[in-house]
Enzyme design. Structure first.
Site, PDB file in Angstrom:
ATOM      1  N   ASP A   1       0.855  -1.186   0.000  1.00 46.22           N
ATOM      2  CA  ASP A   1       0.000   0.000   0.000  1.00 46.22           C
ATOM      3  C   ASP A   1       0.892   1.238   0.000  1.00 46.22           C
ATOM      4  O   ASP A   1       2.033   1.193   0.480  1.00 46.22           O
ATOM      5  CB  ASP A   1      -0.911   0.004   1.236  1.00 46.22           C
ATOM      6  CG  ASP A   1      -2.140   0.880   1.059  1.00 46.22           C
ATOM      7  OD1 ASP A   1      -3.218   0.350   0.754  1.00 46.22           O
ATOM      8  OD2 ASP A   1      -2.020   2.118   1.227  1.00 46.22           O
TER       9      ASP A   1
ATOM     10  N   VAL B   1       1.838   2.118  -7.087  1.00 44.34           N
ATOM     11  CA  VAL B   1       1.471   1.253  -8.210  1.00 44.34           C
ATOM     12  C   VAL B   1       1.697   1.898  -9.566  1.00 44.34           C
ATOM     13  O   VAL B   1       1.642   1.218 -10.592  1.00 44.34           O
ATOM     14  CB  VAL B   1       0.005   0.776  -8.115  1.00 44.34           C
ATOM     15  CG1 VAL B   1      -0.211  -0.104  -6.895  1.00 44.34           C
ATOM     16  CG2 VAL B   1      -0.967   1.942  -8.143  1.00 44.34           C
TER      17      VAL B   1
ATOM     18  N   TYR C   1     -13.150   7.531 -13.993  1.00 43.79           N
ATOM     19  CA  TYR C   1     -13.198   6.283 -13.227  1.00 43.79           C
ATOM     20  C   TYR C   1     -13.830   5.167 -14.056  1.00 43.79           C
ATOM     21  O   TYR C   1     -13.288   4.059 -14.152  1.00 43.79           O
ATOM     22  CB  TYR C   1     -13.995   6.503 -11.947  1.00 43.79           C
ATOM     23  CG  TYR C   1     -14.127   5.271 -11.076  1.00 43.79           C
ATOM     24  CD1 TYR C   1     -13.100   4.896 -10.218  1.00 43.79           C
ATOM     25  CD2 TYR C   1     -15.274   4.481 -11.113  1.00 43.79           C
ATOM     26  CE1 TYR C   1     -13.209   3.763  -9.421  1.00 43.79           C
ATOM     27  CE2 TYR C   1     -15.394   3.347 -10.329  1.00 43.79           C
ATOM     28  CZ  TYR C   1     -14.361   3.001  -9.483  1.00 43.79           C
ATOM     29  OH  TYR C   1     -14.476   1.874  -8.699  1.00 43.79           O
TER      30      TYR C   1
ATOM     31  N   THR D   1     -16.897   0.738   1.066  1.00 41.89           N
ATOM     32  CA  THR D   1     -15.477   1.028   1.184  1.00 41.89           C
ATOM     33  C   THR D   1     -15.307   2.511   1.533  1.00 41.89           C
ATOM     34  O   THR D   1     -16.247   3.300   1.377  1.00 41.89           O
ATOM     35  CB  THR D   1     -14.765   0.768  -0.148  1.00 41.89           C
ATOM     36  OG1 THR D   1     -15.293   1.676  -1.136  1.00 41.89           O
ATOM     37  CG2 THR D   1     -14.978  -0.658  -0.620  1.00 41.89           C
TER      38      THR D   1
END
Length: 257
Positions: free
Chosen positions: A43, A70, A163, A198
């Site tokens: 992370d 990432v 997105y 989430t």
């Protein structure tokens, strides 16, 4: 081949989980550990990664926390190398890292669009690439990418062209990687969650609409993050040995309507 429940076990399948510090990533990391995997918790938030790894350790599992980005091939290569040294060659991976946002398309800056695509799509590609390099060299494995039902539909009331486009890309990227690596033992699948509780879906532009989204879902509610663990375990395990290039939509039936 005779089926046994042990097909769902992840024992002996070291796992690399991106976005493991929160949300679906944390739940998947905990679930994989419960199913026997040693887990590398990756992370960008070092404290969050350590917390997840600590929860795994407290439950008797084996884990390591790794911090990185990432969107950086170098960061991921180093992270995977560290993971292999600590828990062994990666055999399973789940790429959960992602971001969202809300801006009308006509007002969206190129920088904002690129940021979401860089993390959600390029980040998944770079993660899968780094993970698969290990799997291809060690007899195969399974990569699971977290996409979204937003890659299949355009969400009512949410201004998130960046997105949605990024998640559609993840779904098709998954198919492309699956076909490239199938003959060398690496399966690649995706999970497309529906509305899930989430941190991403607690942001203001979504939180106020969750009841409406629940009402539009045949099962009549929003998913808990833990409900994405079973699908991920299935796709990562030998129980899914003939499953590759698939997108498993886990949305309570939302896209049916």
């Amino acid at each position: 081949m005779t089926f046994t429940p042990e097909a769902f076990s992840l024992t002996g399948k070291p796992a690399f989980i991106t976005g493991a510090g929160s949300g679906i990533g944390r739940s998947v990391a905990l679930g994989f550990a419960a199913c026997g995997a040693a887990v590398a918790c990756f992370d960008r938030d070092a404290e969050a990664a350590r917390t997840t790894a600590g929860l795994i350790g407290a439950a008797g599992g084996r884990s390591i926390a790794i911090t990185g980005d990432v969107t950086s091939a170098h960061s991921l290569a180093e992270a995977v190398r560290t993971a292999v040294e600590a828990i062994g060659p990666i055999r399973t991976a789940v790429n959960c890292a992602g971001v969202a946002g809300a801006t009308a398309a006509e007002d969206m800056s190129a920088e904002d669009f690129r940021r979401v695509v860089d993390i959600n799509l390029t980040g998944v590609f770079l993660s899968a690439q780094a993970e698969a390099r290990v799997m291809l060299a060690h007899g195969g494995g399974s990569v699971v990418n977290i996409s979204s039902m937003s890659g299949t539909i355009a969400n009512r009331g949410l201004l998130q062209a960046h997105y949605n486009a990024s998640k559609a890309g993840v779904t098709h990227l998954t198919r492309s990687l699956a076909t490239e690596w199938a003959d060398r033992g690496v399966r690649v699948n995706s999970i497309s969650p529906g509305y899930t509780l989430t941190p991403m879906n607690k942001r203001p532009e979504v939180a106020g609409r969750l009841q409406a989204y629940a009402d539009d879902t045949p099962l009549g509610r929003i998913a808990e993050v833990e409900e994405m663990v079973g699908p991920a375990v299935f796709l990562a395990s030998d129980a899914a040995s003939f499953v590759t290039g698939s997108d498993l939509i886990v949305d309570g039936g939302y896209v049916c309507w």
